[in-house]
Design a protein around this motif. Structure first.
Motif, PDB file in Angstrom:
ATOM      1  N   VAL A  35       0.862  -1.177   0.000  1.00  9.22           N
ATOM      2  CA  VAL A  35       0.000   0.000   0.000  1.00  9.22           C
ATOM      3  C   VAL A  35       0.902   1.232   0.000  1.00  9.22           C
ATOM      4  N   VAL A  36       0.778   2.023  -1.043  1.00  8.59           N
ATOM      5  CA  VAL A  36       1.584   3.245  -1.169  1.00  8.59           C
ATOM      6  C   VAL A  36       0.707   4.404  -0.708  1.00  8.59           C
ATOM      7  N   PRO A  37       1.123   5.153   0.320  1.00  7.27           N
ATOM      8  CA  PRO A  37       0.276   6.207   0.880  1.00  7.27           C
ATOM      9  C   PRO A  37       0.184   7.431  -0.032  1.00  7.27           C
ATOM     10  N   TYR A  38      -0.907   8.160   0.135  1.00  7.15           N
ATOM     11  CA  TYR A  38      -1.022   9.429  -0.593  1.00  7.15           C
ATOM     12  C   TYR A  38       0.116  10.344  -0.135  1.00  7.15           C
ATOM     13  N   GLY A  39       0.600  11.166  -1.033  1.00  4.53           N
ATOM     14  CA  GLY A  39       1.704  12.067  -0.709  1.00  4.53           C
ATOM     15  C   GLY A  39       3.074  11.450  -0.886  1.00  4.53           C
TER      16      GLY A  39
END
Length: 153
Positions: A35-39
């Motif tokens: 899971v790649v976070p926003y930002g």
């Protein structure tokens, strides 16, 4: 009665942009990156797909973008995840993240990394999370400046 003053929920401000304007593009994230976070700062790798950028990739030699929304890349081992990312914009300081490995990210960005991002149109605007000494500039006084305009010969 003891839950009368308890916490009902939490709120997280997910605004990345300081000005409300950013240039968003559609991209493909490499599968298997979790899971790649926003930002998150992402970079275009040699196979043309984007993946989370570590400190080594934020040096000006890669195409860098900022991921707009949290994206799960583990849905398939062979199909890239479609996502949206900003290729330019003014971002709130402290909202952009660089990968540290093992699914961890940091919001600590060095001056050199900020310069590499700025050269690609990604700039930071100071907000409350920056200390005053980080943004205070001493311009001196007029007595400190000497200007030689030469002569009109």
């Amino acid at each position: 009665m003891e839950t009368l003053y308890g916490t009902l929920g939490t709120s997280e401000n997910k605004d990345l942009l300081a000005t409300g304007e950013g240039k968003a593009v559609a991209i493909s994230l490499k599968p298997g990156k979790g899971v790649v976070p926003y930002g998150a700062v992402i970079y275009r790798n040699s196979d043309g797909l984007y993946e989370p950028a570590a400190a080594a990739q934020v040096d000006g030699s890669y195409t860098l973008l900022i991921l707009r929304d949290e994206t799960d890349t583990d849905g398939s081992e062979t199909i890239a995840a479609a996502a949206a990312a900003y290729e330019a914009g003014a971002f709130k300081a402290g909202t952009v993240k660089i990968a540290k490995g093992d699914g961890k990210y940091t919001t600590e960005i060095t001056v050199a990394q900020a310069l590499a991002l700025r050269q690609q149109g990604i700039v930071f605007r100071p907000f409350d999370n920056w200390a005053a000494e980080d943004v205070t500039i001493d311009n001196g006084t007029a007595e400190d400046v000497t200007i030689d305009n030469g002569t009109a010969e």
